[in-house]
Design a protein around this motif. Structure first.
Motif, short mmCIF file in Angstrom:
data_model
loop_
_atom_site.label_atom_id
_atom_site.label_comp_id
_atom_site.label_asym_id
_atom_site.label_seq_id
_atom_site.Cartn_x
_atom_site.Cartn_y
_atom_site.Cartn_z
N VAL A 131 0.87 -1.17 0.00
CA VAL A 131 0.00 0.00 0.00
C VAL A 131 0.90 1.22 0.00
N LYS A 132 0.70 2.08 -0.98
CA LYS A 132 1.51 3.30 -1.10
C LYS A 132 0.59 4.50 -0.97
N ASN A 133 0.88 5.32 0.01
CA ASN A 133 0.07 6.51 0.26
C ASN A 133 0.96 7.75 0.10
N THR A 134 0.65 8.56 -0.91
CA THR A 134 1.40 9.77 -1.17
C THR A 134 0.49 10.97 -0.92
N GLU A 135 1.01 11.92 -0.17
CA GLU A 135 0.24 13.12 0.14
C GLU A 135 1.06 14.35 -0.23
N GLU A 136 0.44 15.25 -0.97
CA GLU A 136 1.13 16.46 -1.40
C GLU A 136 0.36 17.67 -0.88
N ILE A 137 1.07 18.57 -0.22
CA ILE A 137 0.46 19.77 0.34
C ILE A 137 1.12 20.99 -0.31
N ILE A 138 0.29 21.87 -0.86
CA ILE A 138 0.81 23.09 -1.51
C ILE A 138 0.18 24.29 -0.80
N GLU A 139 1.04 25.17 -0.32
CA GLU A 139 0.60 26.42 0.29
C GLU A 139 1.16 27.57 -0.54
N GLU A 140 0.28 28.49 -0.88
CA GLU A 140 0.72 29.64 -1.68
C GLU A 140 0.08 30.90 -1.11
N ASN A 141 0.91 31.91 -0.92
CA ASN A 141 0.42 33.18 -0.41
C ASN A 141 1.06 34.29 -1.25
N GLU A 142 0.26 34.88 -2.13
CA GLU A 142 0.78 35.91 -3.04
C GLU A 142 1.11 37.21 -2.31
N SER A 143 0.34 37.54 -1.28
CA SER A 143 0.59 38.80 -0.57
C SER A 143 1.92 38.77 0.19
N LYS A 202 5.70 23.79 -0.93
CA LYS A 202 5.20 22.51 -1.43
C LYS A 202 5.89 21.40 -0.63
N SER A 203 5.10 20.53 -0.06
CA SER A 203 5.66 19.40 0.69
C SER A 203 4.98 18.12 0.24
N LYS A 204 5.74 17.06 0.27
CA LYS A 204 5.23 15.78 -0.19
C LYS A 204 5.69 14.71 0.80
N SER A 205 4.75 13.86 1.19
CA SER A 205 5.11 12.76 2.08
C SER A 205 4.63 11.45 1.47
N MET A 206 5.38 10.40 1.75
CA MET A 206 5.04 9.10 1.20
C MET A 206 5.18 8.06 2.29
N GLN A 207 4.19 7.19 2.38
CA GLN A 207 4.23 6.10 3.34
C GLN A 207 3.92 4.82 2.58
N GLN A 208 4.70 3.78 2.84
CA GLN A 208 4.47 2.51 2.18
C GLN A 208 4.43 1.41 3.23
N MET A 209 3.40 0.57 3.11
CA MET A 209 3.25 -0.57 4.00
C MET A 209 3.23 -1.83 3.15
#
Length: 154
Positions: free
Chosen positions: A88-100, A106-113
């Motif tokens: 089981v491969k679980n990939t999570e990508e989080i993108i935060e953007e603040n123009e002001s 951008k962060s990415k995490s991966m977990q494999q079981m």
């Protein structure tokens, strides 16, 4: 040959005792002590896993894996000669953007079981069937039928 120990026993072992004392102090001082503790803690942590049951009937072996919250696309099944591997491969990508404030994060995490289930008999991968519904993965492995040998009396 005499069984008595030499009289100057303490003088010969003194350099070794001093070395042992120095090494003992080295391993109990920071940062070495903290480093060794973190290694111990790492190997004591449980590995991410999932529960698996194996049921057997006259005709097949059924592997049931509990995978709540996992999507079918995240699961892969590999069949080897006598075992089945569920990954089981679980990939999570989080993108935060603040123009002001002019930043982009951008962060990415991966977990494999992975679980490997040894069945003890040759597996015909063409006959293996898998279904996934409501967080339960069921893999049906038909048993191989061997040739029956008759035994005759002489």
């Amino acid at each position: 040959m005499s069984s008595k120990l030499p009289e100057n026993k303490g003088k010969n072992q003194e350099p070794f005792n001093e070395f042992r004392t120095m090494m003992n102090e080295f391993f109990h001082m920071r940062p070495v002590k903290g480093f060794l503790q973190s290694i111990d803690e790492f190997f004591q942590m449980p590995l991410p896993s999932f529960p698996v049951q194996l049921r057997e009937t006259d005709d097949e072996q059924v592997i049931i894996a509990e995978l709540p919250g996992i999507k079918r696309e995240q699961i892969s099944i590999d069949v080897l000669e006598r075992s089945i591997t569920i990954s089981v491969k679980n990939t999570e990508e989080i993108i935060e953007e603040n123009e002001s404030e002019n930043y982009y994060k951008k962060s990415k995490s991966m977990q494999q079981m992975t679980r490997n289930i040894y069945l003890g008999q040759p597996i015909d991968e063409k006959r293996v069937k898998a279904t996934y519904q409501n967080g339960l993965l069921k893999i049906r492995v038909p048993k191989q039928k061997g040739k029956k040998i008759d035994i005759y009396e002489n």
